[in-house]
Design an enzyme around this catalytic site. Sequence first.
Site, PDB file in Angstrom:
ATOM      1  N   HIS A  98       1.309  -1.201  -0.259  1.00  0.00           N
ATOM      2  CA  HIS A  98       0.203  -0.083  -0.196  1.00  0.00           C
ATOM      3  C   HIS A  98       0.952   1.285  -0.321  1.00  0.00           C
ATOM      4  O   HIS A  98       1.774   1.116   0.780  1.00  0.00           O
ATOM      5  CB  HIS A  98      -1.167   0.463   0.940  1.00  0.00           C
ATOM      6  CG  HIS A  98      -0.302  -0.359   3.314  1.00  0.00           C
ATOM      7  ND1 HIS A  98      -0.108  -1.866   3.059  1.00  0.00           N
ATOM      8  CD2 HIS A  98      -0.434   0.439   3.512  1.00  0.00           C
ATOM      9  CE1 HIS A  98       0.826  -1.301   3.513  1.00  0.00           C
ATOM     10  NE2 HIS A  98       0.777  -0.130   4.283  1.00  0.00           N
ATOM     11  N   HIS A 100       1.046   4.999   1.026  1.00  0.00           N
ATOM     12  CA  HIS A 100       0.652   6.198   1.278  1.00  0.00           C
ATOM     13  C   HIS A 100       0.686   7.409   0.934  1.00  0.00           C
ATOM     14  O   HIS A 100       1.586   8.055   0.255  1.00  0.00           O
ATOM     15  CB  HIS A 100       1.213   6.428   3.298  1.00  0.00           C
ATOM     16  CG  HIS A 100       1.111   4.986   3.898  1.00  0.00           C
ATOM     17  ND1 HIS A 100       0.216   4.759   4.789  1.00  0.00           N
ATOM     18  CD2 HIS A 100       1.772   3.954   3.859  1.00  0.00           C
ATOM     19  CE1 HIS A 100       0.298   4.384   6.124  1.00  0.00           C
ATOM     20  NE2 HIS A 100       1.376   3.154   4.939  1.00  0.00           N
TER      21      HIS A 100
HETATM   22  P1  AMP Z   1       1.666   0.154   7.241  1.00  0.00           P
HETATM   23  O1  AMP Z   1       2.329   0.578   8.836  1.00  0.00           O
HETATM   24  O2  AMP Z   1       2.128   0.974   6.370  1.00  0.00           O
HETATM   25  O3  AMP Z   1       0.975  -1.019   7.067  1.00  0.00           O
HETATM   26  O4  AMP Z   1       0.270   1.136   7.285  1.00  0.00           O
HETATM   27  C1  AMP Z   1      -1.047   1.212   7.669  1.00  0.00           C
HETATM   28  C2  AMP Z   1      -2.192   1.624   7.368  1.00  0.00           C
HETATM   29  O5  AMP Z   1      -3.516   0.644   7.490  1.00  0.00           O
HETATM   30  C3  AMP Z   1      -2.050   2.196   8.646  1.00  0.00           C
HETATM   31  O6  AMP Z   1      -1.974   3.765   8.567  1.00  0.00           O
HETATM   32  C4  AMP Z   1      -3.652   1.948   9.158  1.00  0.00           C
HETATM   33  O7  AMP Z   1      -4.215   3.284  10.308  1.00  0.00           O
HETATM   34  C5  AMP Z   1      -4.307   1.589   7.736  1.00  0.00           C
HETATM   35  N1  AMP Z   1      -5.184   0.410   8.158  1.00  0.00           N
HETATM   36  C6  AMP Z   1      -5.533  -0.074   9.394  1.00  0.00           C
HETATM   37  N2  AMP Z   1      -6.389  -1.179   8.750  1.00  0.00           N
HETATM   38  C7  AMP Z   1      -7.568   0.008   7.797  1.00  0.00           C
HETATM   39  C8  AMP Z   1      -8.774   0.072   7.943  1.00  0.00           C
HETATM   40  N3  AMP Z   1      -9.375  -1.302   7.583  1.00  0.00           N
HETATM   41  N4  AMP Z   1      -8.937   0.928   6.840  1.00  0.00           N
HETATM   42  C9  AMP Z   1      -8.658   1.822   6.391  1.00  0.00           C
HETATM   43  N5  AMP Z   1      -7.444   1.655   6.993  1.00  0.00           N
HETATM   44  C10 AMP Z   1      -6.783   1.251   7.803  1.00  0.00           C
END
Ligand code: AMP
Length: 139
Positions: A98, A100
Amino acid sequence: MSTIFSQIVEGEIPARIVYEDETTVAFLDANPLAPGHTLVIPKDEYERLNDVPDDIATDLYATVHRMVPVVEDAVDADATTVAFNNGEEAGQEVPHVHCHIVPRFEGDGGGPIHAVAGDRPSLADDELDDIADDIESRV
Ligand code: AMP
């Protein structure tokens, strides 16, 4: 077991989806670092960027490229930090690639992407040359 992001793609859990095409989806981060914090993912599940096939990587970047100005406009941001946590040691928590897109505002108290690393190494010119040669030879 599918990732939480695959469950969003499948419509099994809710998300604020802001863009979708055949291979990618963009949705608002559930715990935003800033208003408009958006995640862009490939629909298919790949843990790391390293695992993403070339054609999907092209699609993924196209969606990031499309979304950055749209997100900035939507929240009247001055700039954006655009980044992948690529691997657990880099802070990746969800094992589904993903990107950001984090809107940035003058005086928001955040830092540049340089702030993510630990102590900077002190590398001599010949070490830098060796690293550059090694990387170049692997491309
Ligand atoms: P990372 O640390 O790069 O893996 O970031 C994961 C991101 O996913 C974090 O910023 C979370 O806030 C976001 N996240 C986790 N679960 C969800 C969800 N169900 N819907 C939207 N964002 C999410």
